[in-house]
Design an enzyme around this catalytic site. Structure first.
Site, mmCIF file in Angstrom:
data_model
loop_
_atom_site.group_PDB
_atom_site.id
_atom_site.type_symbol
_atom_site.label_atom_id
_atom_site.label_comp_id
_atom_site.label_asym_id
_atom_site.label_seq_id
_atom_site.Cartn_x
_atom_site.Cartn_y
_atom_site.Cartn_z
ATOM 1 N N LEU A 4 0.891 -1.158 0.000
ATOM 2 C CA LEU A 4 0.000 0.000 0.000
ATOM 3 C C LEU A 4 0.927 1.203 0.000
ATOM 4 C CD1 LEU A 4 -3.032 0.656 0.101
ATOM 5 C CD2 LEU A 4 -2.872 0.667 2.582
ATOM 6 N N ASP A 5 0.794 2.071 -0.992
ATOM 7 C CA ASP A 5 1.682 3.222 -1.114
ATOM 8 C C ASP A 5 1.669 4.075 0.144
ATOM 9 O OD1 ASP A 5 2.389 2.599 -3.757
ATOM 10 O OD2 ASP A 5 0.663 3.679 -4.553
ATOM 11 N N ALA A 6 2.752 4.808 0.357
ATOM 12 C CA ALA A 6 2.859 5.669 1.536
ATOM 13 C C ALA A 6 1.773 6.731 1.562
ATOM 14 C CB ALA A 6 4.242 6.333 1.581
ATOM 15 N N SER A 10 -1.235 6.340 0.578
ATOM 16 C CA SER A 10 -2.530 5.681 0.725
ATOM 17 C C SER A 10 -2.669 5.212 2.169
ATOM 18 C CB SER A 10 -2.636 4.487 -0.220
ATOM 19 O OG SER A 10 -2.519 4.907 -1.563
#
Length: 178
Positions: free
Chosen positions: A39-41, A43
């Protein structure tokens, strides 16, 4: 062991911090657990961690096509043609996406504030979409909404398969049976 973690904005899906981003070690102090999926930073939301390599593969590997549910705040008003396009799949630079489920939803009453807050523009409305996909390409949800003219402002993963954020406040984790 399976851990559900409500990842805050600004935290990487790894234990080591990098640059301006925090690492998971600031929140989870358990030896031997590894992230199952990313999960991207920028997000937020559900991140699963496990100490079982086979379980990690079942969760993270695209070939198992485990559904991922996202709550997406977009800039603009999603109309039925845009939602229908998301459902049918959109063409991205790395190829077409699979079929998805997409619907407009209200902002949940119990949604935590994001730090820092999203940018708001007075003349452009925002709305929320629930998007369910079975693949996990790099920044896929953001690219999908942009492809239909609805840039993502905030992205929260609310579920992965049968596991959800239910009962988890941001920055907290809980062990669950699997």
């Amino acid at each position: 062991m399976l851990i559900r973690f409500n990842k805050p904005y600004g935290v990487l899906s790894q234990f080591t911090p990098e640059g301006r981003w925090h690492g998971l070690k600031d929140y989870i102090d358990l030896p031997g657990v590894y992230v199952a999926g990313r999960l991207d930073a920028d997000s937020e939301g559900l991140l699963l961690l496990t100490d079982d390599g086979q379980q990690q593969a079942r969760i993270a590997e695209p070939r198992f096509k485990m559904e991922k549910t996202y709550l997406v705040q977009v800039e603009g008003e999603p109309d039925e043609p845009a939602l229908a396009q998301l459902r049918r799949g959109v063409m991205l630079n790395d190829g077409p996406t699979l079929l998805a489920r997409a619907q407009r939803v209200e902002c949940p009453a119990d949604l935590w504030p994001r730090t820092p807050p999203i940018r708001e523009r007075k003349n452009i409305p925002t709305a929320w979409i629930e998007l369910v996909i079975r693949e996990g390409r790099n920044r896929q949800v953001r690219r999908m909404t942009a492809a239909v003219g609805l840039p993502t402002l905030r992205l929260i993963r609310t579920a992965i398969g049968p596991y959800s954020l239910e009962g988890l406040t941001t920055g907290h984790w809980k062990e669950v049976p699997f």
